[in-house]
Design a protein around this motif. Structure first.
Motif, PDB file in Angstrom:
ATOM      1  N   TYR A  75       0.828  -1.205   0.000  1.00  0.00           N
ATOM      2  CA  TYR A  75       0.000   0.000   0.000  1.00  0.00           C
ATOM      3  C   TYR A  75       0.865   1.258   0.000  1.00  0.00           C
ATOM      4  O   TYR A  75       1.916   1.311   0.646  1.00  0.00           O
ATOM      5  CB  TYR A  75      -0.918  -0.003   1.223  1.00  0.00           C
ATOM      6  CG  TYR A  75      -1.908  -1.142   1.218  1.00  0.00           C
ATOM      7  CD1 TYR A  75      -3.120  -1.044   0.540  1.00  0.00           C
ATOM      8  CD2 TYR A  75      -1.614  -2.333   1.890  1.00  0.00           C
ATOM      9  CE1 TYR A  75      -4.014  -2.094   0.530  1.00  0.00           C
ATOM     10  CE2 TYR A  75      -2.511  -3.396   1.882  1.00  0.00           C
ATOM     11  CZ  TYR A  75      -3.706  -3.265   1.198  1.00  0.00           C
ATOM     12  OH  TYR A  75      -4.589  -4.311   1.181  1.00  0.00           O
ATOM     13  N   HIS A  76       0.395   2.278  -0.716  1.00  0.00           N
ATOM     14  CA  HIS A  76       1.107   3.546  -0.826  1.00  0.00           C
ATOM     15  C   HIS A  76       0.114   4.701  -0.706  1.00  0.00           C
ATOM     16  O   HIS A  76      -1.075   4.548  -1.017  1.00  0.00           O
ATOM     17  CB  HIS A  76       1.831   3.640  -2.167  1.00  0.00           C
ATOM     18  CG  HIS A  76       2.801   2.513  -2.406  1.00  0.00           C
ATOM     19  ND1 HIS A  76       4.099   2.545  -1.966  1.00  0.00           N
ATOM     20  CD2 HIS A  76       2.629   1.311  -3.027  1.00  0.00           C
ATOM     21  CE1 HIS A  76       4.705   1.419  -2.310  1.00  0.00           C
ATOM     22  NE2 HIS A  76       3.837   0.657  -2.952  1.00  0.00           N
ATOM     23  N   ASP A  77       0.627   5.848  -0.290  1.00  0.00           N
ATOM     24  CA  ASP A  77      -0.231   7.023  -0.159  1.00  0.00           C
ATOM     25  C   ASP A  77      -0.617   7.598  -1.518  1.00  0.00           C
ATOM     26  O   ASP A  77      -1.671   8.194  -1.675  1.00  0.00           O
ATOM     27  CB  ASP A  77       0.471   8.099   0.677  1.00  0.00           C
ATOM     28  CG  ASP A  77       0.620   7.690   2.135  1.00  0.00           C
ATOM     29  OD1 ASP A  77      -0.231   6.904   2.616  1.00  0.00           O
ATOM     30  OD2 ASP A  77       1.578   8.136   2.783  1.00  0.00           O
ATOM     31  N   ASP A  78       0.267   7.456  -2.505  1.00  0.00           N
ATOM     32  CA  ASP A  78      -0.039   7.972  -3.838  1.00  0.00           C
ATOM     33  C   ASP A  78       0.781   7.218  -4.872  1.00  0.00           C
ATOM     34  O   ASP A  78       1.695   6.444  -4.543  1.00  0.00           O
ATOM     35  CB  ASP A  78       0.232   9.480  -3.939  1.00  0.00           C
ATOM     36  CG  ASP A  78       1.626   9.866  -3.471  1.00  0.00           C
ATOM     37  OD1 ASP A  78       2.604   9.289  -4.017  1.00  0.00           O
ATOM     38  OD2 ASP A  78       1.752  10.726  -2.586  1.00  0.00           O
ATOM     39  N   GLY A  79       0.444   7.452  -6.142  1.00  0.00           N
ATOM     40  CA  GLY A  79       1.117   6.746  -7.208  1.00  0.00           C
ATOM     41  C   GLY A  79       2.589   7.062  -7.338  1.00  0.00           C
ATOM     42  O   GLY A  79       3.408   6.194  -7.667  1.00  0.00           O
ATOM     43  N   GLU A  80       2.952   8.324  -7.062  1.00  0.00           N
ATOM     44  CA  GLU A  80       4.353   8.709  -7.177  1.00  0.00           C
ATOM     45  C   GLU A  80       5.220   7.961  -6.164  1.00  0.00           C
ATOM     46  O   GLU A  80       6.352   7.588  -6.462  1.00  0.00           O
ATOM     47  CB  GLU A  80       4.515  10.216  -6.976  1.00  0.00           C
ATOM     48  CG  GLU A  80       3.809  11.069  -8.020  1.00  0.00           C
ATOM     49  CD  GLU A  80       2.411  11.478  -7.609  1.00  0.00           C
ATOM     50  OE1 GLU A  80       2.205  12.670  -7.356  1.00  0.00           O
ATOM     51  OE2 GLU A  80       1.533  10.586  -7.544  1.00  0.00           O
ATOM     52  N   GLU A  81       4.669   7.730  -4.974  1.00  0.00           N
ATOM     53  CA  GLU A  81       5.410   6.963  -3.969  1.00  0.00           C
ATOM     54  C   GLU A  81       5.631   5.535  -4.457  1.00  0.00           C
ATOM     55  O   GLU A  81       6.723   4.969  -4.299  1.00  0.00           O
ATOM     56  CB  GLU A  81       4.641   6.950  -2.644  1.00  0.00           C
ATOM     57  CG  GLU A  81       5.310   6.124  -1.555  1.00  0.00           C
ATOM     58  CD  GLU A  81       4.449   6.029  -0.309  1.00  0.00           C
ATOM     59  OE1 GLU A  81       3.991   4.919   0.014  1.00  0.00           O
ATOM     60  OE2 GLU A  81       4.221   7.086   0.320  1.00  0.00           O
ATOM     61  N   LEU A  94       5.846   1.690 -17.039  1.00  0.00           N
ATOM     62  CA  LEU A  94       5.090   1.899 -18.271  1.00  0.00           C
ATOM     63  C   LEU A  94       3.648   2.210 -17.904  1.00  0.00           C
ATOM     64  O   LEU A  94       2.955   1.375 -17.310  1.00  0.00           O
ATOM     65  CB  LEU A  94       5.151   0.651 -19.146  1.00  0.00           C
ATOM     66  CG  LEU A  94       6.563   0.110 -19.436  1.00  0.00           C
ATOM     67  CD1 LEU A  94       6.479  -1.132 -20.310  1.00  0.00           C
ATOM     68  CD2 LEU A  94       7.433   1.172 -20.083  1.00  0.00           C
ATOM     69  N   ALA A  95       3.196   3.405 -18.241  1.00  0.00           N
ATOM     70  CA  ALA A  95       1.833   3.826 -17.900  1.00  0.00           C
ATOM     71  C   ALA A  95       0.885   3.522 -19.046  1.00  0.00           C
ATOM     72  O   ALA A  95       1.170   3.843 -20.199  1.00  0.00           O
ATOM     73  CB  ALA A  95       1.815   5.325 -17.598  1.00  0.00           C
ATOM     74  N   GLY A 119      -4.281   3.657 -14.047  1.00  0.00           N
ATOM     75  CA  GLY A 119      -4.932   4.768 -13.358  1.00  0.00           C
ATOM     76  C   GLY A 119      -6.361   4.467 -12.957  1.00  0.00           C
ATOM     77  O   GLY A 119      -6.851   3.340 -13.085  1.00  0.00           O
ATOM     78  N   THR A 120      -7.056   5.491 -12.475  1.00  0.00           N
ATOM     79  CA  THR A 120      -8.419   5.326 -11.967  1.00  0.00           C
ATOM     80  C   THR A 120      -9.383   4.994 -13.089  1.00  0.00           C
ATOM     81  O   THR A 120      -9.135   5.256 -14.266  1.00  0.00           O
ATOM     82  CB  THR A 120      -8.905   6.612 -11.279  1.00  0.00           C
ATOM     83  OG1 THR A 120      -8.996   7.653 -12.262  1.00  0.00           O
ATOM     84  CG2 THR A 120      -7.948   7.049 -10.184  1.00  0.00           C
ATOM     85  N   GLU A 121     -10.521   4.401 -12.680  1.00  0.00           N
ATOM     86  CA  GLU A 121     -11.535   4.010 -13.653  1.00  0.00           C
ATOM     87  C   GLU A 121     -12.049   5.205 -14.457  1.00  0.00           C
ATOM     88  O   GLU A 121     -12.267   5.102 -15.669  1.00  0.00           O
ATOM     89  CB  GLU A 121     -12.711   3.335 -12.939  1.00  0.00           C
ATOM     90  CG  GLU A 121     -12.423   1.951 -12.394  1.00  0.00           C
ATOM     91  CD  GLU A 121     -11.835   1.952 -10.984  1.00  0.00           C
ATOM     92  OE1 GLU A 121     -11.777   0.891 -10.376  1.00  0.00           O
ATOM     93  OE2 GLU A 121     -11.436   3.037 -10.496  1.00  0.00           O
ATOM     94  N   ALA A 128       0.639  13.710 -12.605  1.00  0.00           N
ATOM     95  CA  ALA A 128       1.931  13.551 -11.931  1.00  0.00           C
ATOM     96  C   ALA A 128       2.516  12.169 -12.180  1.00  0.00           C
ATOM     97  O   ALA A 128       3.718  12.024 -12.447  1.00  0.00           O
ATOM     98  CB  ALA A 128       1.768  13.794 -10.434  1.00  0.00           C
ATOM     99  N   ALA A 129       1.672  11.128 -12.101  1.00  0.00           N
ATOM    100  CA  ALA A 129       2.159   9.767 -12.327  1.00  0.00           C
ATOM    101  C   ALA A 129       2.560   9.571 -13.784  1.00  0.00           C
ATOM    102  O   ALA A 129       3.568   8.912 -14.082  1.00  0.00           O
ATOM    103  CB  ALA A 129       1.088   8.753 -11.925  1.00  0.00           C
TER     104      ALA A 129
END
Length: 233
Positions: A75-81, A94-95, A119-121, A128-129
């Motif tokens: 688990y992470h607080d955000d995608g960048e982490e 790879l996004a 990413g989100t639905e 940022a990600a």
């Protein structure tokens, strides 16, 4: 633990890919989470990273993630982490993201250490990600809709990842380091005992060749003592 089940667990773990992972950045619908993690298991992924949104969807999403037994969830607080975490492990990120620099997903080399960012639905990968990712990949669309559902997109891309790695022989030999292998094998083989070990701070015991605890008397003593101390506290 039957010999057949033990053999199947070991064969599955032998095919796990320690240099392949997925980041779910804000994916929160339980059915999508379950489908993505199921696909991760199917293609030999051991570790999935989840950055859950700080909203009312966090609880059902967390429940869906917690029900997955064969894949480790981080688990992470955000995608960048999460991106920083996998970068520290030497992975390319790879996004799955439509942009001017996006390329068709089959054009990249997935035999390299790789993390797929989803990413989100509703909104997809965050700005940022997306900026932090090494490459953007797209699935060419032939109809009126602009994109696949996130879990479907994950399955399509990961199927290509799996095929490239299969052709390169990356599933033909054990690639997980010995310590992680034994740790994971115990969790898979004895999930209830593993849960007790985590709850009471008892190290996982060594297993014998049959997948049973090598020294059950010592392990039972250590676990009983830890439970007794926990009840006293």
């Amino acid at each position: 633990m039957t010999p057949e089940r033990h053999a199947r667990l070991r064969a599955t773990l032998d095919r796990r890919q320690p240099d392949l992972s997925v980041i779910m950045d804000g994916v929160h619908k339980p059915h999508n989470i379950a489908a993505i993690v199921r696909t991760c298991d199917a293609v030999g992924i051991l570790d999935v990273h989840a950055a859950l949104p700080d909203n009312l969807a966090r609880f059902p999403a967390g429940t869906a993630l917690g029900s997955q037994r064969w894949v480790n969830i981080h688990y992470h607080d955000d995608g960048e982490e999460a991106i920083r975490r996998v970068r520290d492990q030497g992975m390319q990120v790879l996004a799955a993201h439509f942009s001017e620099r996006a390329v068709p997903y089959r054009e990249l080399d997935y035999t390299r250490p790789t993390t797929l960012l989803l990413g989100t639905e509703k909104f997809g990968v965050s700005e940022a990600a997306a900026e932090a990712a090494d490459e953007h990949v797209i699935i060419p669309m032939m109809g009126m809709v602009a994109s696949f559902n996130v879990s479907v997109a994950a399955a399509i891309i990961l199927a290509e990842v799996c095929e490239q790695r299969r052709a390169a022989g990356l599933y033909d030999r054990r690639r997980v380091d010995p310590a992680t292998y034994q740790h994971t094998l115990f969790q898979w083989s004895h999930p209830r005992l593993a849960a007790h070990c985590r709850q009471y701070g008892v190290p996982y015991p060594a297993l014998n060749e049959a997948g049973e605890i090598a020294d059950p008397r010592r392990f039972n003593f250590l676990l009983s003592e830890a439970i007794r101390r926990g009840e006293q506290d």
